[in-house]
Design an enzyme around this catalytic site. Structure first.
Site, mmCIF file in Angstrom:
data_model
loop_
_atom_site.group_PDB
_atom_site.id
_atom_site.type_symbol
_atom_site.label_atom_id
_atom_site.label_comp_id
_atom_site.label_asym_id
_atom_site.label_seq_id
_atom_site.Cartn_x
_atom_site.Cartn_y
_atom_site.Cartn_z
ATOM 1 N N GLU A 154 0.888 -1.217 -0.068
ATOM 2 C CA GLU A 154 -0.008 0.087 0.209
ATOM 3 C C GLU A 154 1.006 1.347 -0.073
ATOM 4 O OE1 GLU A 154 -3.654 0.342 -0.034
ATOM 5 O OE2 GLU A 154 -3.571 -1.995 -0.448
ATOM 6 N N HIS A 305 2.658 -10.004 17.364
ATOM 7 C CA HIS A 305 3.410 -11.233 17.841
ATOM 8 C C HIS A 305 4.799 -11.245 17.372
ATOM 9 C CE1 HIS A 305 4.589 -15.376 18.112
ATOM 10 N NE2 HIS A 305 3.992 -15.310 19.344
ATOM 11 N N LYS A 346 8.277 -11.702 27.275
ATOM 12 C CA LYS A 346 8.404 -10.786 25.891
ATOM 13 C C LYS A 346 8.490 -9.486 26.208
ATOM 14 C CE LYS A 346 5.596 -14.034 23.211
ATOM 15 N NZ LYS A 346 4.291 -14.131 22.456
#
Length: 407
Positions: A154, A305, A346
């Site tokens: 895009e 993620h 994380k």
């Protein structure tokens, strides 16, 4: 024995019940105890919004968000978190006994900075946030970028033809008959994608030639780097990522128009290879080599993620801002709050992560205006000479491990 008009099971009337004990004011004690509970003294900041009697000061308005409440406060905290990303340097940390000699120098330590990651979904590039994201790449304000295939194509397509405003309620069948694709309340003519096909097909041929002739091993990030070079347009995010050598990772590069073009190319000429394994090594190495990482994740799904999983490899990001509208009740990674990421390693256990529950087109321009853009405008942005890849010493690494059980 029951009297006339009163059943055995009938409760006594209010007038016959014993009166509740009264407080000194005559109010029933049970009500007074329930309503007039004594409060503890609070030490947290008081709630106060911006007073427009003081004039229109956009910086002060944004600063007031921190004490406004609800998601305004979360945005205020996100601004503070990004400021922490930008202001941290190794000079803020004590010098370890086993530190290398060159990194004992305060000036050298000042140059070691947070490696900032920006993850964003494709719809944000379709929107006017493309210009905000391009600004960050143009001025080397982020060091790693992650997006979906749409986030790449895009951006490139907008260099060939514009996206238009529409409406969320436009009928799909009517748009299909007219060759118009709808992205929320944005409209992308199908001719735009035809122009993209004409442009990218010649580049895929060149890449294939270089693979066969020169042994070039293409990865998605290397392909995106090449596309940024080929588009040669300063309005493009990919162009500035190419110019400033910022890697853009897109592990699902085939999930969009680029995938369509690769599919068509495979019928014309088989054998073009994109090496995903080399890219997963590259993105994870970006994390493990960094002394500090800060992540800004716009939206959810793959881009969230992939970013957070890479930071797992270093036992978590040091700074973290999520901006999305997803909720956690369905167990999705998109909706997972930062504390869930802490459980996976994380996000670091001593981090102060923030999630802003909001749609990113409302939030990102404000966040960037008060942080990155303000640094640039005030002459505080000095990207030259920064160091991002500097490991922990053995004693520092041990201290980091011990944090898990010291909290």
């Amino acid at each position: 024995m029951a009297t006339d008009g009163q059943d055995l099971g009938q409760a006594p009337s209010a007038s016959s019940a014993a009166p509740a004990p009264a407080s000194g004011s005559g109010v029933p004690a049970i009500a007074a105890d329930a309503v007039l509970v004594k409060s503890e003294k609070l030490s947290t900041p008081t709630v106060a919004g911006y007073d427009f009697n003081n004039g229109v000061d956009y910086g002060a308005v944004l600063d007031s968000y921190l004490r406004t409440g609800f998601q305004a406060t979360n945005l205020g905290k996100a601004i503070e978190e990004v400021e922490r990303m930008l202001s941290w340097s190794l000079a803020d940390e004590p010098v370890a006994a086993d530190e290398e000699e060159e990194f004992r120098d305060p000036k050298k330590r000042e140059r070691v900075r947070t490696k900032i990651w920006l993850s964003y979904t494709s719809n944000l590039i379709s929107s006017g946030l493309r210009e905000t994201i391009r600004f960050l790449a143009q001025h080397s304000m982020v060091q790693v970028m992650i997006s979906t295939a749409g986030g790449i194509e895009e951006d490139l397509i907008k260099c060939l033809a514009p996206t238009h405003l529409g409406d969320f309620a436009l009928e799909g069948l009517g748009l299909r008959r007219r060759g118009i694709n709808r992205i929320g309340n944005l409209l992308a003519p199908n001719d735009n994608y035809c122009l993209f096909e004409d442009w990218i097909c010649a580049i895929l041929d060149k890449m294939h030639d270089e693979q066969d002739r020169d042994g070039v091993r293409w990865t998605p990030s290397r392909m995106i780097h090449r596309l940024g070079k080929e588009i040669d347009n300063e309005q493009s995010v990919c162009y500035w990522a190419y110019k400033n050598n910022i890697p853009i990772f897109s592990p699902a590069i085939t999930d969009g128009s680029i995938g369509d073009m690769l599919y068509f190319h495979s019928y014309k000429r088989e054998g073009l290879i994109l090496d995903l394994v080399a890219d997963i090594r590259a993105v994870n190495d970006q994390a493990i080599k960094a002394r500090k990482t800060g992540v800004i994740v716009l939206g959810g799904g793959l881009v969230k993620h992939h970013c957070m999983n890479a930071n797992l490899m270093r036992n978590g990001a040091d700074f973290c801002v999520y901006v999305n509208t997803a909720q956690e009740f369905d167990g999705s990674d998109s909706g997972a709050r930062p504390d869930e990421a802490v459980s996976w390693g994380k996000i670091r256990v001593d981090a102060k992560p923030v999630k802003v529950y909001a749609e990113a087109t409302l939030v990102l321009p404000l966040l960037v205006a008060r942080t990155f853009a303000t640094h640039l405008q005030q002459g505080r942005w000095q990207p030259e000479g920064r160091i991002f890849d500097k490991g922990f010493t053995a004693s520092e690494a041990e201290a980091e491990k011990n944090k898990l059980f010291s909290k």
